[in-house]
Design an enzyme around this catalytic site. Structure first.
Site, PDB file in Angstrom:
ATOM      1  N   MET A  39      41.498  33.790  20.131  1.00 23.22           N
ATOM      2  CA  MET A  39      42.559  34.401  20.738  1.00 23.22           C
ATOM      3  C   MET A  39      43.997  33.804  20.274  1.00 23.22           C
ATOM      4  O   MET A  39      44.570  33.272  21.177  1.00 23.22           O
ATOM      5  CB  MET A  39      42.492  34.778  22.188  1.00 23.22           C
ATOM      6  CG  MET A  39      41.170  35.344  22.420  1.00 23.22           C
ATOM      7  SD  MET A  39      40.909  35.582  24.323  1.00 23.22           S
ATOM      8  CE  MET A  39      40.912  33.915  25.004  1.00 23.22           C
ATOM      9  N   ASP A  40      44.352  34.221  19.178  1.00 21.66           N
ATOM     10  CA  ASP A  40      45.647  33.602  18.400  1.00 21.66           C
ATOM     11  C   ASP A  40      46.663  34.813  18.554  1.00 21.66           C
ATOM     12  O   ASP A  40      46.762  35.699  18.095  1.00 21.66           O
ATOM     13  CB  ASP A  40      45.355  33.125  17.273  1.00 21.66           C
ATOM     14  CG  ASP A  40      46.454  32.129  16.579  1.00 21.66           C
ATOM     15  OD1 ASP A  40      47.240  31.538  17.385  1.00 21.66           O
ATOM     16  OD2 ASP A  40      46.706  31.995  15.272  1.00 21.66           O
ATOM     17  N   GLY A  41      48.185  34.084  18.801  1.00 25.58           N
ATOM     18  CA  GLY A  41      49.170  34.954  18.706  1.00 25.58           C
ATOM     19  C   GLY A  41      49.937  35.226  20.082  1.00 25.58           C
ATOM     20  O   GLY A  41      50.732  36.108  20.195  1.00 25.58           O
ATOM     21  N   SER A 316      42.569  36.433  15.423  1.00 23.40           N
ATOM     22  CA  SER A 316      43.713  37.338  15.333  1.00 23.40           C
ATOM     23  C   SER A 316      45.031  36.573  14.610  1.00 23.40           C
ATOM     24  O   SER A 316      44.670  35.559  14.151  1.00 23.40           O
ATOM     25  CB  SER A 316      44.249  37.804  16.744  1.00 23.40           C
ATOM     26  OG  SER A 316      44.375  36.700  17.511  1.00 23.40           O
ATOM     27  N   SER A 317      46.075  37.517  14.254  1.00 20.77           N
ATOM     28  CA  SER A 317      47.112  37.019  13.767  1.00 20.77           C
ATOM     29  C   SER A 317      47.296  36.489  12.294  1.00 20.77           C
ATOM     30  O   SER A 317      47.878  35.992  11.903  1.00 20.77           O
ATOM     31  CB  SER A 317      47.737  35.840  14.535  1.00 20.77           C
ATOM     32  OG  SER A 317      47.089  34.786  14.538  1.00 20.77           O
TER      33      SER A 317
END
Length: 371
Positions: A39-41, A316-317
């Site tokens: 879960m990046d960003g 993500s991102s």
């Protein structure tokens, strides 16, 4: 207000119906058993939307709940999320405290009656070095795991205070400790083909010669506690595997730091075999055949041993790094890196990942069978 509410409800029901239809179509093909998310960003999303500090993580939590719902409706049995890395402890103390407070708040919410956990019958595991967490967070995590232990429909694995490097080190350490205890409990070894028939009565028991006996005979005056400790804790040990035939045994040996002990034992064994025993081939194969710690020993002590390996890993991102996440388990899974920041990830990203998985499913299965 009443008309607006009815319209919202109508569009919500329509959206749910369309989603169910899409999932029915997708279910005609192979469905991933295990999704993993990095879960990046969250912080970049907050900055992009001019939100206050910490608001990005709350928005990310809402996105997570939606994705979990989609996964469970689709029939995905396992979901793993990278919630907090050990490396995140290097951030500023204030940020770490805010994240721990948010984690505690959301963990406690998981036990509420209306939570997704109770709606879908989800069992929760917290994966990682939980001793690094603050006491309130650790106690809350243990409480949730205990409370959901009987849920069997789906499984959610929350990696917290986790890195793959720490997981591998932990698995190796536990495997070595268990193997050492096993070796110490087997302080004697069986010699095949009745090669040793005559041993002092007080040194022999049902054809079994104590492992430390040879060294004690080499120098009886040096039979001190230190010598016995060396023999017991030595990394050089010999095991015997038998397939039911007394004349067909395989000696296994691993050479460690106490080389002399092993050489003494090997010389004795070869001497006895030279008197007509038929296990010379087994002795010749000792070096390549046996390792004390096997792959299965390592894997069963991984934090992630409670779940199968992931089929799809989404970060993500737009980042393509794994960032020390599931390095051991992700060797054969599909990787997908949408440009959207984590709070922006939604249904369409999930559908695209599933379609890519179905398109590559035969290739991935072929690679897995080759391993």
């Amino acid at each position: 207000m009443g008309k607006s509410s009815r319209l919202s409800e109508m569009f919500g029901n329509l959206g749910s119906f369309l989603r169910i239809c899409i999932f029915r179509v997708l279910s005609m093909g192979p469905i991933p058993n295990h999704f993993a998310f990095i879960m990046d960003g969250n912080r970049r999303y907050a900055k992009k939307k001019n939100m206050k500090e910490g608001a990005g993580h709350r928005a990310g939590f809402l996105a997570l709940i939606s994705l979990l719902k989609y996964c469970y409706e689709l029939g995905v049995k396992y979901v793993t999320i990278y919630a907090f890395s050990i490396d995140n402890f290097k951030r500023s103390p204030d940020e770490v405290k805010d994240l721990m407070d948010l984690l505690l708040e959301k963990i406690e919410e998981l036990l509420s009656d209306e939570s997704i956990v109770n709606q879908y019958g989800v069992r929760i595991y917290f994966i990682g070095n939980l001793m690094l967490l603050s006491e309130p967070v650790r106690i809350a995590a243990e409480k949730v795991m205990k409370a959901t232990a009987n849920n069997t429909n789906y499984t959610l694995l929350i990696c917290i205070a986790y890195t793959s490097r720490d997981e591998i080190v932990h698995a190796v350490q536990v495997s070595c400790k268990n193997k050492e205890e096993e070796i110490q409990s087997l302080s004697f070894c069986k010699v095949n083909n009745d090669a040793i028939d005559e041993v002092e009565d007080n040194k022999k028991f049902n054809g079994v010669v104590p492992f430390g006996y040879l060294d004690s005979q080499k120098d009886k005056t040096d039979e001190s506690q230190a010598t016995r400790a060396n023999v017991t804790s030595s990394c050089i040990t010999t095991g015997v595997e038998e397939d039911g035939n007394k004349n067909n045994m395989t000696l296994r040996a691993v050479q460690g730091s106490y080389v002399d002990t092993w050489y003494n034992y090997q010389a004795m064994t070869e001497n006895r075999m030279g008197n007509g025993a038929s296990a010379s081939k087994e002795c010749g194969d000792m070096q390549g055949e046996c390792s004390i710690i096997k792959l299965v020993d390592i894997e069963k002590h991984m934090y992630m041993a409670v779940a199968p390996k992931p089929d799809i890993l989404i970060r993500s991102s737009g980042e393509t790094r794994l960032s020390n996440f599931l390095l051991w388990q992700a060797s054969e899974c599909l990787l997908y890196s949408p440009d959207a920041l984590w709070p922006e990830v939604g249904l369409w990203h999930l559908l695209w990942a599933v379609l890519n998985f179905q398109r590559n499913h035969s290739y991935l299965e072929k690679k897995r069978r080759q391993l």
